[in-house]
Design a protein around this motif. Structure first.
Motif, PDB file in Angstrom:
ATOM      1  N   THR A 107      20.014   7.025   5.233  1.00 48.97           N
ATOM      2  CA  THR A 107      18.599   6.552   5.410  1.00 48.97           C
ATOM      3  C   THR A 107      18.815   6.626   6.998  1.00 48.97           C
ATOM      4  OG1 THR A 107      18.398   4.807   3.366  1.00 48.97           O
ATOM      5  CG2 THR A 107      16.864   5.116   5.843  1.00 48.97           C
ATOM      6  N   GLY A 108      17.084   7.174   7.426  1.00 45.56           N
ATOM      7  CA  GLY A 108      17.174   7.930   8.788  1.00 45.56           C
ATOM      8  C   GLY A 108      17.073   8.833   8.764  1.00 45.56           C
ATOM      9  N   THR A 461      13.489   6.563   3.688  1.00 45.94           N
ATOM     10  CA  THR A 461      13.306   7.238   5.789  1.00 45.94           C
ATOM     11  C   THR A 461      11.732   7.126   5.469  1.00 45.94           C
ATOM     12  OG1 THR A 461      15.270   8.670   5.317  1.00 45.94           O
ATOM     13  CG2 THR A 461      13.487   9.169   7.312  1.00 45.94           C
ATOM     14  N   HIS A 462      11.192   7.173   4.886  1.00 41.36           N
ATOM     15  CA  HIS A 462       9.618   7.354   4.878  1.00 41.36           C
ATOM     16  C   HIS A 462       9.227   5.706   5.403  1.00 41.36           C
ATOM     17  CE1 HIS A 462       8.635  11.336   2.616  1.00 41.36           C
ATOM     18  NE2 HIS A 462       9.478  12.193   3.938  1.00 41.36           N
ATOM     19  N   ALA A 466      10.008   4.504  11.820  1.00 42.64           N
ATOM     20  CA  ALA A 466       9.544   3.525  13.342  1.00 42.64           C
ATOM     21  C   ALA A 466       8.255   5.011  13.602  1.00 42.64           C
ATOM     22  CB  ALA A 466      10.277   3.500  14.548  1.00 42.64           C
ATOM     23  N   VAL A 467       8.306   6.015  13.600  1.00 47.63           N
ATOM     24  CA  VAL A 467       6.977   6.466  13.920  1.00 47.63           C
ATOM     25  C   VAL A 467       5.783   6.595  13.228  1.00 47.63           C
ATOM     26  CG1 VAL A 467       8.483   8.907  14.404  1.00 47.63           C
ATOM     27  CG2 VAL A 467       7.444   8.857  12.392  1.00 47.63           C
ATOM     28  N   PHE A 468       5.691   6.020  12.057  1.00 47.16           N
ATOM     29  CA  PHE A 468       5.044   5.650  11.212  1.00 47.16           C
ATOM     30  C   PHE A 468       4.523   4.469  11.220  1.00 47.16           C
ATOM     31  CE2 PHE A 468       6.832   8.568   7.904  1.00 47.16           C
ATOM     32  CZ  PHE A 468       5.772  10.006   8.285  1.00 47.16           C
ATOM     33  N   GLU A 484      -1.063  12.279  14.134  1.00 45.35           N
ATOM     34  CA  GLU A 484      -0.472  12.964  13.833  1.00 45.35           C
ATOM     35  C   GLU A 484       1.056  11.978  13.456  1.00 45.35           C
ATOM     36  OE1 GLU A 484      -0.300  16.650  16.018  1.00 45.35           O
ATOM     37  OE2 GLU A 484      -2.292  17.629  14.000  1.00 45.35           O
ATOM     38  N   GLU A 485       1.195  11.591  13.380  1.00 51.89           N
ATOM     39  CA  GLU A 485       2.089  10.405  13.656  1.00 51.89           C
ATOM     40  C   GLU A 485       3.179  11.146  13.019  1.00 51.89           C
ATOM     41  OE1 GLU A 485       1.732   6.901  11.390  1.00 51.89           O
ATOM     42  OE2 GLU A 485      -0.149   6.161  12.658  1.00 51.89           O
ATOM     43  N   SER A 486       3.604  12.422  11.660  1.00 49.48           N
ATOM     44  CA  SER A 486       5.178  13.298  11.300  1.00 49.48           C
ATOM     45  C   SER A 486       5.323  14.487  13.175  1.00 49.48           C
ATOM     46  CB  SER A 486       4.324  13.686   9.865  1.00 49.48           C
ATOM     47  OG  SER A 486       3.956  14.655  10.298  1.00 49.48           O
TER      48      SER A 486
END
Length: 559
Positions: A107-108, A461-462, A466-468, A484-486
């Motif tokens: 994961t990650g 991963t989703h 941490a970006v989400f 635009e977190e992705s």
């Protein structure tokens, strides 16, 4: 007196016998438990000593389970909780043993990046043997190295923007037709089953350009379902085995496609492109490769395979989230109004709606004055009713007001694009992918031994990136221009995989989902037919347990 002494002597003997039996049973149980414990330790040691001795890094933490079966039964019974509990215990990289093979679960974003970009060098794709046999040797999934690159180049034209623009009108017609069936159904619709019917028809009619009777389409859909049900079976070709059933289903599909393929090859010099076959034949010619009929038959089944189950899963998840989040539906509907695709903006409500209603009543009055019955199509002044609104095949005629869409118009629907992206983040159709390590390499300070299976997790991963912000919340705005977190990391959002093995048809899948969203939100309303929302199963693809049952109807009574 003698009798009483005899009984006293017999009771201790009986008690001794019972205790002896209990002691024997206890010894047997303890011996069995000790044997199991020793066997498990030896099993664990067996995999510990297989680590690459040339690497100083340790194996990832985790358990190899019990001899032979590993942790397979835990995985089958616990579902997604299996991976969650072990990730929490061991971290983003852990080892386990599933389906007879040692597996490293990963994961990650950074770990996934290394795997996906390491195709052909660090890892190679791994499909079950039964899948490779049933789909055939000429398919993209069975190709590696230069052959894989060549096939992707040929298929690139099939899914180019120009090709998608060609497919879109007929794709939209299929979507309109299927929604008409949903809205005319008096009972609840099983959305997952209906979505599979939708995507199969898109694959057959739009991608393959096969024109056939409804009875034949239904038959082939059942045959394809038989192929899918046996795609991941034990690799034993014996009577009544899953592999034999899958091969039989494949041969039936091939025989039904052979004639139309021969016709297409005979007219492959035509300049007009109609479907994926036309683009594929042209692209192969451009790359100096003549495709045989066998290659085309196998590619045809692979195209259905690629467009069918995963897109049906995503379509079902889309409807589920629209049911759960009416505020999202209202915002999307407002966007359609702004872009001239709403019901009101097409002039089909308000004055024009009233005008059409008046015309219908006038026709009915004329029928009655002339002694005609409104529902008799042989009467001179026959006025059609909703029950008569069927097409030439007897199916409900679409009452959608949505005009033909274009790729440009779809790109302008920014919020709907965010909704589709969030559905794919929140419930990615495929939870992950498998690879085989071609050489020993490092992830998170652990060695990944050569020959071991590596499973990268899209869903985990989703959920953990941490970006989400608040990843557990369904929030389409996270993909809006303000956030635009992705965009923060390339591999935090990977619903279609990445690298050279990324989904070649991802643009088609998104086009299908956006078209379905536009047609559903623009024309229909829906209610859940059950008291509670269904639980979602994640293996082998995401789908609702026991189905998602929904009542559909059109937004308006007269069009």
């Amino acid at each position: 007196m003698v009798g009483s002494v005899g009984l006293e002597e017999m009771f201790p003997l009986a008690q001794f016998g019972v205790l002896s039996a209990l002691a024997t049973a206890l010894t047997s149980v303890l011996s069995a438990l000790l044997l199991l414990a020793v066997t498990k330790q030896l099993w664990s040691l067996r995999w510990t000593i297989t680590r690459d001795k040339e690497s100083s890094l340790p194996l990832p933490k985790g358990s190899m389970g019990w001899p032979l079966v590993g942790e397979t039964f835990h995985w089958l019974f616990q579902g997604s909780n299996f991976h969650i509990s072990r990730r929490e215990r061991h971290g983003n990289v852990f080892k386990t043993h599933l389906l007879g093979k040692p597996v490293i679960r990963v994961t990650g974003a950074e770990n996934i990046r290394k795997i996906l970009l390491g195709e052909h060098s660090l890892v190679c794709t791994q499909w079950p043997q039964s899948t490779r046999i049933i789909l055939g040797p000429n398919t993209l999934v069975n190709s590696i190295g230069d052959l894989h690159k060549k096939k992707r180049k040929i298929l690139a034209k099939v899914f180019s923007r120009g090709a998608l623009e060609t497919y879109l009108p007929r794709l939209q017609e299929v979507v309109k037709s299927e929604i008409a069936k949903w809205c005319s159904e008096p009972g609840a619709v099983d959305v997952y089953a209906a979505a599979k019917s939708l995507t199969f028809r898109i694959a057959v009619k739009v991608l393959l350009g096969l024109n056939m009777e409804e009875e034949r389409i239904v038959y082939l859909a059942k045959i394809f379902e038989q192929l899918m049900n046996n795609l991941f079976s034990l690799p034993f070709d014996a009577p009544l085995s899953g592999l034999r059933k899958g091969i039989k289903a494949r041969e039936i599909l091939h025989s039904n496609m052979e004639k139309i393929i021969e016709e297409k090859m005979a007219r492959q010099h035509a300049e007009e492109y109609y479907d994926a076959f036309d683009y594929m034949l042209s692209s192969a010619k451009d790359h100096g490769h003549d495709l045989s009929i066998q290659e085309l038959k196998e590619t045809a089944v692979e195209l259905i395979f690629a467009a069918h189950s995963t897109t049906a899963s995503a379509s079902t998840s889309l409807v589920l989230q629209l049911l759960r989040h009416p505020a999202v539906v209202e915002r999307a509907r407002a966007e359609l109004d702004t872009e001239g695709l709403g019901y009101d903006s097409r002039g089909l409500s308000g004055d024009r709606h009233k005008e059409r209603g008046d015309e219908a009543r006038d026709r009915e009055t004329t029928c009655l004055l002339n002694g005609a019955t409104q529902n008799n199509p042989h009467d001179q002044h026959y006025a059609p009713t909703l029950s008569d609104e069927t097409d030439e095949e007897g199916f409900p005629r679409s009452r959608s007001h949505i005009p033909y869409l274009t790729m440009e118009k779809l790109s302008q629907l920014r919020y709907i694009d965010c909704v589709v992206k969030e559905v794919l983040r929140f419930l990615p159709p495929v939870s992950g992918g498998y690879r085989t390590a071609l050489q020993t390499f490092e992830l998170d300070g652990y060695q990944i031994p050569k020959g071991w299976s590596v499973m990268y997790s899209i869903r985990d991963t989703h959920e953990t990136a941490a970006v989400f912000q608040s990843p557990e919340v369904f929030d389409p705005d996270r993909f809006g221009s303000d956030r635009e977190e992705s965009k923060t990391g390339r591999f935090n959002y990977v619903p279609f995989g990445g690298g050279v093995r990324s989904c070649v048809g991802k643009e088609l899948a998104q086009m299908i989902l956006k078209t379905l969203t536009v047609e559903l939100i623009g024309t229909s309303k829906w209610t859940l037919a059950t008291e509670t929302f269904p639980k979602m199963q994640t293996v082998p693809i995401v789908h609702p347990v026991n189905g998602l049952h929904v009542h559909f109807s059109y937004n308006y009574d007269t069009v």
